[in-house]
Design a protein around this motif. Sequence first.
Motif, PDB file in Angstrom:
ATOM      1  N   GLU A 205      34.730 -24.554  37.521  1.00 15.29           N
ATOM      2  CA  GLU A 205      33.889 -24.803  36.353  1.00 15.29           C
ATOM      3  C   GLU A 205      34.735 -25.072  35.121  1.00 15.29           C
ATOM      4  OE1 GLU A 205      29.765 -22.629  36.144  1.00 15.29           O
ATOM      5  OE2 GLU A 205      31.314 -21.189  36.659  1.00 15.29           O
ATOM      6  N   GLY A 206      35.785 -24.263  34.975  1.00 17.83           N
ATOM      7  CA  GLY A 206      36.665 -24.431  33.830  1.00 17.83           C
ATOM      8  C   GLY A 206      37.388 -25.765  33.854  1.00 17.83           C
ATOM      9  N   HIS A 207      37.830 -26.170  35.037  1.00 21.90           N
ATOM     10  CA  HIS A 207      38.544 -27.442  35.159  1.00 21.90           C
ATOM     11  C   HIS A 207      37.613 -28.615  34.844  1.00 21.90           C
ATOM     12  CE1 HIS A 207      41.814 -29.802  37.581  1.00 21.90           C
ATOM     13  NE2 HIS A 207      41.570 -30.326  36.401  1.00 21.90           N
ATOM     14  N   LEU A 208      36.377 -28.546  35.324  1.00 24.26           N
ATOM     15  CA  LEU A 208      35.415 -29.601  35.027  1.00 24.26           C
ATOM     16  C   LEU A 208      35.135 -29.661  33.522  1.00 24.26           C
ATOM     17  CD1 LEU A 208      33.398 -31.793  35.807  1.00 24.26           C
ATOM     18  CD2 LEU A 208      31.724 -29.984  36.283  1.00 24.26           C
ATOM     19  N   LEU A 209      34.965 -28.504  32.915  1.00 25.84           N
ATOM     20  CA  LEU A 209      34.719 -28.472  31.479  1.00 25.84           C
ATOM     21  C   LEU A 209      35.905 -29.066  30.720  1.00 25.84           C
ATOM     22  CD1 LEU A 209      32.967 -27.645  29.088  1.00 25.84           C
ATOM     23  CD2 LEU A 209      34.015 -25.367  29.199  1.00 25.84           C
ATOM     24  N   TYR A 210      37.107 -28.747  31.179  1.00 21.49           N
ATOM     25  CA  TYR A 210      38.295 -29.287  30.514  1.00 21.49           C
ATOM     26  C   TYR A 210      38.319 -30.816  30.627  1.00 21.49           C
ATOM     27  CZ  TYR A 210      43.089 -29.660  28.870  1.00 21.49           C
ATOM     28  OH  TYR A 210      44.200 -29.981  28.134  1.00 21.49           O
ATOM     29  N   ALA A 211      38.014 -31.331  31.814  1.00 19.39           N
ATOM     30  CA  ALA A 211      37.988 -32.781  31.994  1.00 19.39           C
ATOM     31  C   ALA A 211      36.960 -33.420  31.063  1.00 19.39           C
ATOM     32  CB  ALA A 211      37.663 -33.119  33.452  1.00 19.39           C
ATOM     33  N   ARG A 212      35.831 -32.777  30.888  1.00 18.01           N
ATOM     34  CA  ARG A 212      34.800 -33.322  30.012  1.00 18.01           C
ATOM     35  C   ARG A 212      35.245 -33.302  28.543  1.00 18.01           C
ATOM     36  NH1 ARG A 212      29.004 -30.928  31.285  1.00 18.01           N
ATOM     37  NH2 ARG A 212      28.473 -32.687  29.914  1.00 18.01           N
ATOM     38  N   THR A 213      35.949 -32.238  28.148  1.00 17.07           N
ATOM     39  CA  THR A 213      36.426 -32.193  26.756  1.00 17.07           C
ATOM     40  C   THR A 213      37.489 -33.259  26.512  1.00 17.07           C
ATOM     41  OG1 THR A 213      38.149 -30.520  27.191  1.00 17.07           O
ATOM     42  CG2 THR A 213      35.948 -29.715  26.594  1.00 17.07           C
TER      43      THR A 213
ATOM     44  N   GLY B 138      33.864 -18.445  28.997  1.00 16.61           N
ATOM     45  CA  GLY B 138      32.492 -18.351  28.513  1.00 16.61           C
ATOM     46  C   GLY B 138      32.360 -18.878  27.096  1.00 16.61           C
ATOM     47  N   LEU B 139      33.329 -18.549  26.242  1.00 18.94           N
ATOM     48  CA  LEU B 139      33.306 -19.039  24.865  1.00 18.94           C
ATOM     49  C   LEU B 139      33.435 -20.558  24.833  1.00 18.94           C
ATOM     50  CD1 LEU B 139      33.307 -18.637  21.828  1.00 18.94           C
ATOM     51  CD2 LEU B 139      35.785 -18.194  21.946  1.00 18.94           C
ATOM     52  N   ALA B 140      34.325 -21.104  25.666  1.00 17.60           N
ATOM     53  CA  ALA B 140      34.504 -22.561  25.712  1.00 17.60           C
ATOM     54  C   ALA B 140      33.214 -23.251  26.151  1.00 17.60           C
ATOM     55  CB  ALA B 140      35.647 -22.920  26.657  1.00 17.60           C
ATOM     56  N   LYS B 141      32.504 -22.670  27.116  1.00 18.43           N
ATOM     57  CA  LYS B 141      31.220 -23.239  27.554  1.00 18.43           C
ATOM     58  C   LYS B 141      30.214 -23.235  26.409  1.00 18.43           C
ATOM     59  CE  LYS B 141      31.521 -21.754  32.419  1.00 18.43           C
ATOM     60  NZ  LYS B 141      30.913 -20.862  33.425  1.00 18.43           N
ATOM     61  N   ALA B 142      30.163 -22.120  25.691  1.00 20.38           N
ATOM     62  CA  ALA B 142      29.224 -22.021  24.578  1.00 20.38           C
ATOM     63  C   ALA B 142      29.568 -23.029  23.488  1.00 20.38           C
ATOM     64  CB  ALA B 142      29.233 -20.599  24.021  1.00 20.38           C
ATOM     65  N   GLN B 143      30.841 -23.169  23.191  1.00 15.50           N
ATOM     66  CA  GLN B 143      31.261 -24.134  22.171  1.00 15.50           C
ATOM     67  C   GLN B 143      30.903 -25.555  22.582  1.00 15.50           C
ATOM     68  OE1 GLN B 143      35.363 -22.910  22.181  1.00 15.50           O
ATOM     69  NE2 GLN B 143      35.163 -21.743  20.269  1.00 15.50           N
TER      70      GLN B 143
ATOM     71  N   GLY C  75      38.613 -30.592  45.469  1.00 11.64           N
ATOM     72  CA  GLY C  75      38.214 -29.227  45.821  1.00 11.64           C
ATOM     73  C   GLY C  75      36.993 -28.721  45.104  1.00 11.64           C
ATOM     74  N   TYR C  76      36.324 -29.585  44.337  1.00 13.02           N
ATOM     75  CA  TYR C  76      35.172 -29.114  43.568  1.00 13.02           C
ATOM     76  C   TYR C  76      33.979 -28.877  44.495  1.00 13.02           C
ATOM     77  CZ  TYR C  76      31.871 -28.611  39.755  1.00 13.02           C
ATOM     78  OH  TYR C  76      30.939 -28.114  38.886  1.00 13.02           O
ATOM     79  N   PRO C  77      33.336 -27.703  44.399  1.00  7.37           N
ATOM     80  CA  PRO C  77      32.235 -27.353  45.319  1.00  7.37           C
ATOM     81  C   PRO C  77      30.894 -27.928  44.892  1.00  7.37           C
ATOM     82  CG  PRO C  77      32.671 -25.531  43.854  1.00  7.37           C
ATOM     83  CD  PRO C  77      33.678 -26.592  43.498  1.00  7.37           C
ATOM     84  N   GLY C  78      30.780 -29.232  44.897  1.00  8.69           N
ATOM     85  CA  GLY C  78      29.558 -29.885  44.479  1.00  8.69           C
ATOM     86  C   GLY C  78      29.848 -31.338  44.153  1.00  8.69           C
ATOM     87  N   GLU C  79      28.851 -32.042  43.681  1.00  2.95           N
ATOM     88  CA  GLU C  79      28.989 -33.486  43.453  1.00  2.95           C
ATOM     89  C   GLU C  79      29.087 -33.880  41.979  1.00  2.95           C
ATOM     90  OE1 GLU C  79      29.649 -35.125  45.998  1.00  2.95           O
ATOM     91  OE2 GLU C  79      29.024 -33.638  47.471  1.00  2.95           O
ATOM     92  N   GLU C  80      28.915 -32.923  41.076  1.00  2.00           N
ATOM     93  CA  GLU C  80      28.939 -33.269  39.658  1.00  2.00           C
ATOM     94  C   GLU C  80      30.269 -33.878  39.243  1.00  2.00           C
ATOM     95  OE1 GLU C  80      28.408 -31.320  35.190  1.00  2.00           O
ATOM     96  OE2 GLU C  80      28.209 -30.043  36.970  1.00  2.00           O
ATOM     97  N   ALA C  81      31.367 -33.261  39.643  1.00  2.00           N
ATOM     98  CA  ALA C  81      32.687 -33.756  39.229  1.00  2.00           C
ATOM     99  C   ALA C  81      32.928 -35.170  39.751  1.00  2.00           C
ATOM    100  CB  ALA C  81      33.780 -32.814  39.724  1.00  2.00           C
TER     101      ALA C  81
END
Length: 251
Positions: free
Chosen positions: A160-168, A128-133, A188-194
Amino acid sequence: MSPIILLSLLLQIACCVHVVRTGRPLYWIFIILVFSYLAVLIYFIAEVLPGLRNNPAARRGLRQVRDQIDPQRRKREADQRLRVSDTVDNRRHLGDEHLARGEYAEAAAQFESAMRGIHREDPELMLGLAKAQYGLGQAAKSKQTLDALIAANPSFRSHEGHLLYARTVEDSGDIDAALHEYDALVGGYPGEEARLRYALLLKRKGRDGDAVVQLRSILDRAETSPRYYQQAQRAWIDAARKELRLLEPAG
């Protein structure tokens, strides 16, 4: 025909159809047809409403309606729970509500205040903190938080965390490392954003052919997916269609 009478007929027909389709006792049809609005109301309370409460999709729909009517309701309730009981879980819930509204500074404050003692390395709080940052434009700090999360909780898994990590990683400028992260994520991502972000990065790298493969897979999956999935992923599907037209112009 009077609008009141027409509305009554429509409601009666809808309730009668519901009686037949759901196997309710047929005496309901007689009651509905004879007593009009009153019967419709009684039928809804007695037969329809309990089913809605037990149906996950219906509950989600009702929550969405309530949120549209009162968009601050969930945050207000989370804030009230925290004032009554200052627990880590209540702080996390309030932080999540701030995140959902793009209130990243407030979210970061809640997560940081909860990360004390035995909860200092709680993976959900750290995520949650990483998302906020990241929302605050602090991609480097977000990556540091995620690196610490991984080191402290090696078995923790989060799409969600893995996607955020890839974006960082992408924001850090290490394109090859970011491509590696996206490649490991998309299966394995449940959606198309990744997958869309992966395709865009492949295009940025000059690998147009690989980008096309990813974009086509988004559209192929959309064609065979249920309508609710298509609606939920509409922004990513539309973006994939637009990018594919740019990479494969007509003619």
